[in-house]
Design a protein around this motif. Structure first.
Motif, mmCIF file in Angstrom:
data_model
loop_
_atom_site.group_PDB
_atom_site.id
_atom_site.type_symbol
_atom_site.label_atom_id
_atom_site.label_comp_id
_atom_site.label_asym_id
_atom_site.label_seq_id
_atom_site.Cartn_x
_atom_site.Cartn_y
_atom_site.Cartn_z
ATOM 1 N N GLU A 276 1.181 -1.150 0.328
ATOM 2 C CA GLU A 276 0.156 0.205 -0.177
ATOM 3 C C GLU A 276 1.086 1.294 -0.086
ATOM 4 N N THR A 294 -4.765 7.108 -0.188
ATOM 5 C CA THR A 294 -3.605 5.620 0.095
ATOM 6 C C THR A 294 -4.744 5.448 -1.264
ATOM 7 N N THR A 295 -3.989 4.106 -1.333
ATOM 8 C CA THR A 295 -3.895 3.487 -2.592
ATOM 9 C C THR A 295 -2.705 1.895 -2.504
ATOM 10 N N THR A 296 -3.860 0.829 -3.300
ATOM 11 C CA THR A 296 -3.071 -0.374 -3.412
ATOM 12 C C THR A 296 -2.621 -0.213 -4.419
ATOM 13 N N SER A 303 -8.236 3.605 -8.001
ATOM 14 C CA SER A 303 -7.733 3.157 -6.177
ATOM 15 C C SER A 303 -7.372 3.749 -5.357
ATOM 16 N N TYR A 304 -8.082 5.223 -5.305
ATOM 17 C CA TYR A 304 -7.147 6.083 -4.027
ATOM 18 C C TYR A 304 -8.378 6.485 -2.937
ATOM 19 N N LYS A 305 -8.142 6.911 -2.327
ATOM 20 C CA LYS A 305 -9.238 6.867 -0.968
ATOM 21 C C LYS A 305 -8.454 8.189 -0.150
#
Length: 476
Positions: A276, A294-296, A303-305
């Motif tokens: 991550e 954050t992103t995986t 995918s960004y949060k």
């Protein structure tokens, strides 16, 4: 029998894979013994805000200011202010550099002047241990760019294809009289000399781009080896398999409500205990400093949060446009030992109790009722030996009280054994009052710190007056 053993082995493997998949599905924080992260950053405007600050985090989301929240390095060159630092480690881990914008808004410069006739230089420091840093030097990166007006927001990444660093930064080269920053790059092996600058990123028309930072991804994550995030009206993501190759536009972060009108200064960090990443973004428009997104998969904009409320803490100092290094255990040990939060203290004279030790123009004396940073020191573990102390200036980090020819000055630590010995003292019971303190020289143990005609000296003490002159109280 062999078939039975084979089936039992298969069952055990399957069980192991089941529990492994369960642990991967719910990532856990690494053990507390795992080393953490180091952030280099600046904090804002003004001569003190635009200097070099460090912060440490054990988990990458909760940060503690090092050095008591004071700068760890001061620029003494160029504009005498720095912004947008990049912290660079050599592939072998035996050398480090800090490269930064040579810019000090409100310290003789304004934004218009710095945009149209700013410094063409970057400021560079070098170290072999992340603790002892060279004097800064200026690296002229934009002087060879025709009509280049400045040099901002530097970054650097090791390029295995060319076995050197790609150094990149923004320079304003106007178009039709309108401001237009582009990203330029040059190759370097030592951050002292560079190849001829070339355009690295340019957006169409009059669209500017100022901030960009590249992260390298491990195999199996996303479709590209490298991803870069740039501030160009959006926070644009691009991917490539070569640092100097072709880059593909992947999208931006407008889907989570973040645009270049709100945030800038992208700063990548890989969590060491899981696949991550955090992309820190400086909330410059609202003046709130860094926000972790954050992103995986850094190459997948969807995918960004945004962070949950209360999931991170940036510490006391505002964190602005900087750089994060994942520390080794040895690096972390050195950094925390050097920059741990040792409170600032003053030294009060025993026989002139309205006077305190202070530096002025790097000379050292006792003056009346001094409360500012010129009279504040951190009593650090002695540079030359255990059980001793050295006095580091609060407002000139890296500068220590040092005797030379038995006179005292505030001098930058040059890393030599002679300097360490001259700047180290044993704190003993006060010669005039045991509830106070006296400071015995490490390399001249028959001499003590004392004042004479209000100047600090290193003298043998043989009289009652001398004992009073050599007695001090360590106070807030």
């Amino acid at each position: 029998m062999s078939r039975l053993l084979t089936r039992l082995a298969a069952i055990l493997v399957a069980v192991g894979l089941f529990f492994t998949s369960q642990s991967l599905a719910t990532p856990q924080r690494a053990a507390a013994a795992d080393p953490g992260y180091l952030m280099a950053h600046f904090i804002g405007e003004g001569s003190t805000g635009q200097q070099m600050y460090l912060a440490h985090s054990a988990d990458g989301l909760h940060w503690n200011d090092l050095n008591g929240g004071a700068p760890v390095l001061l620029s003494t060159v160029g504009t005498k202010g720095v912004r947008d630092p990049a912290l660079v480690r050599s592939p072998g881990g035996d050398k480090y550099w800090i490269i930064a914008t040579d810019l000090c808004i409100g310290c003789g410069q304004n934004w218009e002047g710095s945009i149209n006739n700013g410094s063409r230089n970057l400021v560079v420091w070098e170290s072999t241990d992340l603790v002892n840093w060279s004097q800064p030097w200026l690296l002229n990166v934009a002087g060879a760019i025709p009509d280049g007006r400045n040099a901002w927001a530097p970054e650097a990444i090791w390029n295995p294809e060319t076995n050197d660093y790609v150094l990149y930064w923004a320079t304003n080269k106007p178009v039709d009289g309108k401001t237009k920053h582009r990203i330029y790059y040059a190759r370097t092996g030592d951050f002292r000399t560079i190849s001829t600058p070339q355009i690295y990123i340019e957006r169409p028309g009059t669209q500017e781009i100022i901030d960009t930072q590249i992260v390298e991804l491990p195999a199996g994550v996303g479709a590209y080896r490298y991803v870069r995030a740039s501030g160009d009206g959006q926070i644009t993501l691009e991917g490539s398999n070569s640092i100097l190759g072709t880059w593909t536009n992947l999208g931006n972060l407008s889907g989570i409500g973040l645009t270049g009108a709100q945030v800038e200064g992208p700063m990548w960090m890989k969590f060491r205990d899981r696949n991550e990443w955090t992309l820190y973004l400086d909330q410059y428009a609202s003046g709130r400093g860094y926000l972790p997104v954050t992103t995986t998969d850094p190459s997948a904009p969807g995918s960004y949060k945004l962070p949950a409320s209360g999931s991170y803490n940036m510490g006391v100092n505002k964190k602005r446009h900087g750089s994060i290094l994942n520390l080794t255990a040895a690096e972390e040990s050195r950094v925390l030992a050097r920059w741990s939060d040792i409170p600032a203290k003053r030294l009060q004279s025993f026989n002139f109790q309205d006077r305190y030790v202070r530096h002025a123009n790097f000379d050292v004396r006792i003056d009346q009722n001094i409360t500012g940073p010129d009279a504040q020191f951190r009593l650090r573990p002695g540079l030359a030996g255990s059980g001793t102390v050295s006095f580091e200036s609060v407002n000139y980090p890296g500068y220590f009280l040092r005797h030379s020819n038995y006179d005292f000055q505030l001098v930058r630590n040059d890393g030599t054994a002679q300097f360490a010995a001259d700047a180290t003292f044993r704190q003993v019971a006060g010669l005039a009052d045991a509830s106070w303190s006296s400071f015995q020289s490490y390399n001249h143990p028959d001499r003590y710190i004392r004042h004479y005609a209000y100047q600090l000296r290193l003298d043998p003490i043989t009289t009652a007056t001398g004992r009073s002159d050599a007695t001090f109280r360590v106070t807030n």
